[in-house]
Design an enzyme around this catalytic site. Structure first.
Site, PDB file in Angstrom:
ATOM      1  N   LYS A   1       0.852  -1.036  -0.127  1.00 31.79           N
ATOM      2  CA  LYS A   1      -0.158   0.210  -0.023  1.00 31.79           C
ATOM      3  C   LYS A   1       0.889   1.094   0.021  1.00 31.79           C
ATOM      4  O   LYS A   1       1.984   1.030   0.679  1.00 31.79           O
ATOM      5  CB  LYS A   1      -1.086  -0.072   1.385  1.00 31.79           C
ATOM      6  CG  LYS A   1      -1.907   1.265   1.097  1.00 31.79           C
ATOM      7  CD  LYS A   1      -2.788   0.735   2.519  1.00 31.79           C
ATOM      8  CE  LYS A   1      -3.793   1.951   2.615  1.00 31.79           C
ATOM      9  NZ  LYS A   1      -4.771   1.822   3.629  1.00 31.79           N
TER      10      LYS A   1
ATOM     11  N   SER B   1      -9.853   1.774   3.085  1.00 29.29           N
ATOM     12  CA  SER B   1      -8.936   2.486   2.100  1.00 29.29           C
ATOM     13  C   SER B   1      -8.083   1.562   1.327  1.00 29.29           C
ATOM     14  O   SER B   1      -7.145   1.951   0.335  1.00 29.29           O
ATOM     15  CB  SER B   1      -8.084   3.457   2.880  1.00 29.29           C
ATOM     16  OG  SER B   1      -7.311   3.083   3.977  1.00 29.29           O
TER      17      SER B   1
ATOM     18  N   SER C   1      -9.999  -0.503   6.968  1.00 28.94           N
ATOM     19  CA  SER C   1      -9.422  -0.601   5.572  1.00 28.94           C
ATOM     20  C   SER C   1      -8.794  -1.765   5.198  1.00 28.94           C
ATOM     21  O   SER C   1      -8.322  -1.672   4.028  1.00 28.94           O
ATOM     22  CB  SER C   1      -8.526   0.713   5.735  1.00 28.94           C
ATOM     23  OG  SER C   1      -8.887   1.865   5.964  1.00 28.94           O
TER      24      SER C   1
END
Lengths: 489, 477
Positions: A78, A153, A177
Site C-alpha cells: 500500500k 482505504s 481499511s
C-alpha cells in the site's frame, strides 16, 4: 503449462523452492499482467518493474534449501508504507513524487523473508475513505465489476490480490481499511492486534488506531505473511514486546469446543437479508467443524462510529499538519508570505475528504469543545472495550458481517459521507478496542458480488482467527470463486 | 499610589543528555546546519518517536530537588501549531500529566530568606532554528535543535522584585549544575526565561492583567526588563488606562520591550494525548534509586562546610559557587589540607588565576594533589607564602611538579641560622643609621632592616628566623 497466477502465495512459494518455476519467470508474468490489466483496475500507483526484476534475479541466484515459505513470491505494498527511494504518495497530490529516505519496518521484514515488491498500491488519500475513490490519482475499480468500488482505504491491495496482480498485498487498517476492501473484492485480510505489527514507516492517519496487515487469497497465505510482519520493534514505542506464537503451523488444529459468538447487535432487523444469511451460514459450517455457536451481547456498539470519527479525525488533524509545503512534497508556487504558502499548499494539495476530516478533528480538539467531543469519545472507547471484554467472557471468537452490503457503485457513496461512515459500523469497534479481526469471503449476493464475514478475537489471538478461517475455507470454496467482471467479464 | 509588582517565571532548561528526547541524534551545540537530524526529529512521514529514558531521569531528579510531587504515571501531549521550525507541526510536550507539581525553592536576598512556589515542571522537545538572509531574501531552516530535550519549570507568581527573580535563577542554575543535568549557558540558549508580570495597588490580593516577556538572554536583561515593564504598566494604570494581556519581546539594544501578539491572536494549541508514546511510569523504587545516586546540592554542601570544617558563611558561599570549585576544595581536604588553608587558597589564588585567564572552573588545569603539596610545603615552613604564590603561578597552567620546581629554582626557605646570622651582621654593619634609629625606639627602621636581610637572601629567608636573629643582634649592641 501451469497458470501460476491461480496459485496461492504458499503454493507458489513451494513451486519456487522446488524449482518448478523461477522467480524472474513469475515476476515477469505478474508485471506483464499488471501492464495489461491494471489500466482498468488502477490498483497500482507505481510499478517498480526494474527493481522487481533485479531483485527476482538476485533471489533466484541465492535460492537455497530451507528458505521461507514466501521466498520469491511477488506482492504489492500500500502506498502509505515508506519505501526507500520509491515514491510513497499516500495517493495525495501533496506527496506526489515524495521518495522517503528509509524503509518501513514491515518492508524490511518482508525483504528479509524474500518478498519481491511489484510496486505501490492505490488507496484513499491518506487512508481516509471507504471506497478508494478519494485517491488523487483516480479510483480503484473492483475486479468483480469494474463499475463498482474496490472498497477502501486499501482498495488497491484488495483489487490487486483479487485480479491476480500480486500473490498477496500489505495494507493498513484504521477503521476497516483491510477488512472492508477484502470483503468487497472476495479476498481474505487480517487486521492484527494493535501493537503486534510495527507502525514505523507507516504514514500515520490515526496513530492510536492504525495497524498494518496482509491481504491474501486465503487464510493460510495471511498466516504466512503475518508471521513475517508481527514482532516487537524498538522503533515503535506502541509495539508490544512479547513472544509472538507461530501461526502457520497451528492452522490445522481442530475447532472442537471453540465457542463462536454471534452478537445480537450485529444482526439488527434492518440488516440486508443476504448479508445476514451468508454470515449465519458461515456459523453453520463452523458448527459442523466442531465449534459451538452461542448468541452473545456486544454492548456499546451504537457509539462506535461517532467515537471513531471523532478520535480518528482528531489524530489525523495533527498527523497531517506536517504537510505544509515547507520540507517535502508538493508546494503551491508563487506565494508571497508564509501564511499564504501554508494556506494555498494545503487548500490545493489535499482532497475534499482529507480536508473534511482535518477540519472535524481540529474542531473537536479546540478549546471549548475538547471535553464535549474528544473526552466523550474516549469514554465511549472505554465502553466499547468493556463491551468486548464482556462478550469474550461468553465466547472465544465473535462472528459478524464485515459490511452491511456488497460493494456499491462508483460515485454512489461520496455524495453522502454520513451514510458512508455508517457502513463502517462492524469494523471500527475493533480498532477502537485494539483487537485482531479477519475478513473472509462467505458468499455472493444476488448480483454475484462477494460478501464477507468478520471474525474478531481477544488481543494477540490472531492464531485462533486464522484457524477458524482456515477451517471454514477447507469446507467452502468462496475464496476460490474467480472474479467474473473486468477483462474476462 | 503605591504599586506592587507580581512576577512569575517560565524557565526552559536544555537537558544535557547526549542524544535527543525521541531519537538517537546528537544534542551537541554548534554543528553544521542539518547535520544532527534524522527522519524522527525531522518529522518525516511514518517516523515515530521513542522516549529517551535518560531525559526522564534527569527531569525527575530536578523535580525532586525542587521539592515537587513526582507524577507516577506521566503522559506526553501534542501541542499543535504551524511554524517552519516545527517540522511535525506539533511539539511533543506534557500538559495533563507533567513530571511534577507543587514544589518550592528557598531564595536569599538582602531582605532575607523567602520561599518561591513551583507550579509544575514538564518535559518537551525543542524546535529548530530559522535563519533569515536579508540579502538573498531567503529563510533557511536548521533542524539540529529539533527534539533536543527541554525541561520547562513554571513558578507561582511569588516574586515581587527583580532581585528575587535573579536570586531564584541563580539558585536554580546552581541546583541544575550540581545535579549535572544542564550546562545552563544562557548565551547558547540552554537556559531561557519568560517573565510574566503584572502590577496592582499595594495591599491588594487581586492579580492585575499580566504580560509575558520573551527574549531575555541574561540576568542583566531580565532585571532591566522587569524594571522597564513594571514602570510601563504603572504608567498605563496611573494614566487611567488598562494593561493589555500580550506577549512582549525585550530588545536589549533599545532597552525597551514591544508587543509581539495580543491575547486575541493567541493560538489554540489543541492539546491532546500523544498516541505514539505510551505512558511514562516512574515507580517509587526508581525514584529512590535516583535519590541514592544524586550528587550533593550546593545548599547541602554549605551546611556541611559550616558544620564539619567550621568555615564562615562567606567561604561556604564562595566555595560552592561552582560545582567544580567545590569538588576541587573537597579533594584538597581529602588530601590532608587543613580546611581553612584550602579554602583561602581556592578563594584567593585559584579563583584569581581562573579569572585572570578567563577560564571556567571545569577547565581548571592544576589538580588538587599539586596544590595540596604546595600548601604542605608552606605548612612545613619549607616555603614562605610569597614564594609559594609564585610557585603556584608557575605550576598552574601545566599542573607542574611542585617539589621539582622548587628544587630546580632553589626556592626553598633559608632556615640555616649560620647563614642568617652572617647576613644580619653584614646588614647591621652597612646601615648604622637605621640601627641607631631602632635603638632609639623607631619601629619603622626595624622593618627596613628586615627588608634588607630578606633582599640579601633573595626573598627566601624564613621571616620568623630573620626577625629573631635581628632582634637578638640589635639587643646585643
Amino acid at each position: 503449462m501451469t497458470q501460476w497466477e491461480h496459485l496461492t502465495a504458499l503454493e507458489l512459494g513451494r513451486a519456487i523452492a522446488r524449482g518448478e518455476v523461477t522467480i524472474p519467470e513469475v515476476t515477469q508474468g505478474a508485471l506483464e499482467r499488471i501492464a495489461r490489466e491494471d489500466q482498468v483496475y488502477h490498483s497500482y500507483l507505481t510499478v517498480t518493474g526494474e527493481q522487481a526484476m533485479d531483485r527476482a534475479h538476485r533471489l533466484q541466484a541465492q535460492l537455497a534449501k530451507g528458505v521461507g515459505p514466501l521466498y520469491g513470491v511477488p506482492m504489492g505494498l500500500k502506498d502509505n508504507l515508506c519505501t526507500r527511494g520509491v515514491p510513497t504518495t499516500c495517493a495525495s497530490k501533496l506527496l506526489e513524487g515524495f521518495c522517503p529516505p528509509y524503509n518501513a519496518t514491515v518492508v524490511e521484514r518482508l525483504e528479509a523473508a524474500g518478498g519481491v515488491s511489484l510496486g505501490k498500491l492505490n488507496m484513499d488519500e491518506f487512508a481516509m475513505g471507504s471506497t478508494s475513490e478519494t485517491s488523487h490519482f483516480g479510483p480503484v475499480r473492483n475486479p468483480w465489476d469494474t463499475q463498482r468500488v474496490a472498497g477502501g482505504s486499501s482498495g488497491g491491495a484488495a483489487a490487486a490480490v483479487a485480479a491476480g496482480l500480486g500473490w498477496y498485498a500489505i495494507g493498513s487498517d484504521t477503521g476497516g481499511s483491510i477488512r472492508q476492501p477484502a470483503a468487497y473484492c472476495g479476498v481474505t485480510g487480517i487486521k492484527p492486534t494493535y501493537g503486534s505489527v510495527s507502525r514505523y514507516g507507516l504514514v500515520a492517519y490515526a496513530s492510536s488506531l492504525d495497524q498494518v496487515g496482509p491481504l491474501g487469497r486465503d487464510a493460510a497465505d495471511c498466516a504466512a505473511v503475518l508471521e513475517v510482519l508481527q514482532g516487537w520493534d524498538r522503533r515503535d514505542a506502541t509495539s508490544v514486546e512479547r513472544t509472538y506464537g507461530p501461526l502457520l503451523s497451528q492452522l490445522n488444529q481442530p475447532l472442537n469446543g471453540l465457542r463462536i459468538g454471534l452478537p445480537a447487535q450485529c444482526f439488527p432487523p434492518e440488516l440486508d437479508g443476504q448479508t445476514a444469511r451468508c454470515v449465519r451460514q458461515a456459523a453453520q459450517v463452523l458448527k459442523e467443524r466442531g465449534a459451538r455457536i452461542v448468541e452473545v451481547s456486544l454492548p456499546g456498539l451504537e457509539y462506535a462510529v461517532a467515537a471513531y470519527y471523532i478520535l480518528a479525525s482528531a489524530e489525523a488533524s495533527s498527523n497531517l499538519a506536517r504537510y505544509d509545503g515547507v520540507k517535502y512534497g508538493w508546494r503551491a508556487e508563487g506565494t508571497q508570505s508564509l501564511e499564504e504558502l501554508y494556506c494555498r499548499t494545503r487548500t490545493q494539495g489535499f482532497g475534499l475528504e482529507a480536508k473534511r476530516r482535518m477540519l472535524l478533528g481540529a474542531f473537536v480538539l479546540s478549546s471549548g469543545h475538547y471535553e464535549d467531543y474528544y473526552r466523550t469519545a474516549l469514554r465511549a472507547r472505554a465502553v466499547i472495550d468493556q463491551g468486548f471484554r464482556q462478550a469474550f467472557g461468553q465466547c472465544d471468537v465473535l462472528l459478524t458481517p464485515v459490511t452491511p452490503a456488497a460493494a456499491p457503485r462508483l460515485g454512489e457513496s461520496l455524495s453522502n459521507p454520513l451514510e458512508m461512515y455508517q457502513g463502517d459500523l462492524y469494523t471500527v469497534p475493533v480498532n477502537l478496542a485494539g483487537l485482531p479481526a479477519l475478513s473472509m469471503p462467505c458468499g455472493l449476493d444476488g448480483e454475484g458480488l462477494p460478501l464477507g464475514a468478520q471474525l474478531i478475537a481477544p488481543r494477540f489471538e490472531e492464531g485462533v482467527l486464522l484457524r477458524v478461517a482456515h477451517a471454514f475455507q477447507q469446507d467452502t470454496a468462496y475464496h476460490k470463486v474467480q472474479r467474473r467482471g473486468g477483462l474476462e467479464g | 499610589m503605591m504599586w506592587e509588582t507580581v512576577i512569575g517565571l517560565e524557565t526552559h532548561v536544555e537537558l544535557s543528555t547526549r542524544s535527543k528526547l525521541f531519537c538517537g541524534c546528537s544534542t551537541a551545540f554548534g554543528g553544521a546546519p542539518n547535520s544532527q537530524c534524522c527522519p524522527v526529529c525531522m518529522g518525516m512521514p511514518g517516523a515515530l518517536p521513542v522516549l529517551n529514558r535518560a531525559v526522564v531521569d534527569y527531569a525527575v531528579q530536578v523535580g525532586m530537588a525542587l521539592g515537587c510531587a513526582i507524577t507516577p504515571v506521566q503522559r506526553f501531549d501534542r501541542k499543535n501549531y504551524f511554524y517552519p521550525d516545527l517540522p511535525k507541526a506539533y511539539q511533543i510536550s506534557q500538559l495533563y500529566l507533567p513530571v511534577g507539581r507543587d514544589g518550592q525553592v528557598e531564595i536569599d536576598t538582602a531582605a532575607g530568606r523567602k520561599t518561591i512556589g513551583i507550579h509544575e515542571l514538564h518535559m518537551e522537545e525543542d524546535a529548530g532554528k530559522l535563519m533569515h538572509d536579508p540579502w538573498l531574501e531567503q529563510t533557511r531552516v536548521d533542524y539540529n535543535r529539533c527534539g533536543v530535550p527541554l525541561l520547562e519549570i513554571v513558578t507561582r507568581p511569588d516574586f515581587r522584585t527583580a532581585e528575587e527573580v535573579v536570586a531564584y535563577l541563580e539558585k536554580l542554575k546552581e541546583t541544575l549544575h550540581y545535579l549535572g543535568v544542564s550546562d545552563c549557558k544562557m548565551e547558547e540558549g540552554s537556559l531561557r526565561c519568560d517573565v510574566n508580570l503584572s502590577v496592582r495597588p499595594a495591599g491588594s490580593d487581586v492579580l492585575g492583567t499580566r504580560t509575558e516577556m520573551k527574549n531575555l538572554n541574561s540576568f542583566k536583561a531580565i532585571a532591566r526588563a522587569i524594571g522597564y515593564e513594571a514602570r510601563r504598566q504603572m504608567e498605563v494604570l496611573e494614566e487611567g488606562g488598562q494593561v493589555v494581556q500580550e506577549t512582549r519581546r525585550w530588545d536589549e539594544n533599545k532597552d525597551a520591550s514591544y508587543a509581539m501578539r495580543s491575547k486575541e491572536n493567541t493560538q489554540d494549541y489543541r492539546y491532546f494525548p500523544e498516541p505514539d508514546l505510551p505512558p511514562v511510569v516512574v515507580s517509587e523504587e526508581h525514584k529512590q534509586r535516583l535519590l541514592d545516586s544524586r550528587p550533593e546540592l550546593g545548599e547541602e554542601k554549605r551546611r556541611l562546610y559550616a558544620q564539619q570544617y567550621g568555615l564562615p558563611a562567606y567561604d561556604c558561599q564562595m566555595l560552592t559557587s561552582h560545582r567544580a570549585l567545590a569538588a576541587f576544595f573537597e579533594a584538597l581536604v581529602a588530601l590532608g589540607t587543613p580546611a581553612k588553608q584550602g579554602a583561602n587558597w581556592v578563594m584567593g589564588q585559584v579563583l584569581g588565576a581562573l579569572s585572570a585567564r578567563g577560564l571556567a572552573p571545569e577547565a581548571l588545569p592544576i589538580t588538587p594533589p599539586t596544590l595540596a603539596a604546595l600548601i604542605r610545603m608552606v605548612e612545613e615552613g619549607r616555603l614562605n607564602r610569597n614564594t609559594a604564590v609564585k610557585v603556584f603561578e608557575a605550576v598552574f597552567d601545566q599542573d607542574g611538579d611542585v617539589e621539582a620546581y622548587v628544587a630546580a629554582h632553589g626556592l626553598e626557605q633559608v632556615r640555616d641560622t649560620g647563614v642568617v646570622e652572617r647576613t644580619v651582621a653584614q646588614v647591621l654593619e652597612e646601615h648604622p643609621q637605621p640601627v641607631a634609629d631602632v635603638r632609639a625606639g623607631k619601629e619603622k627602621a626595624f622593618g627596613f632592616l628586615v627588608g634588607q636581610v630578606m633582599r640579601r637572601l633573595a626573598g627566601q629567608g624564613d621571616p620568623q628566623l630573620v626577625r629573631e636573629v635581628l632582634q637578638e643582634k640589635l639587643g646585643e649592641g
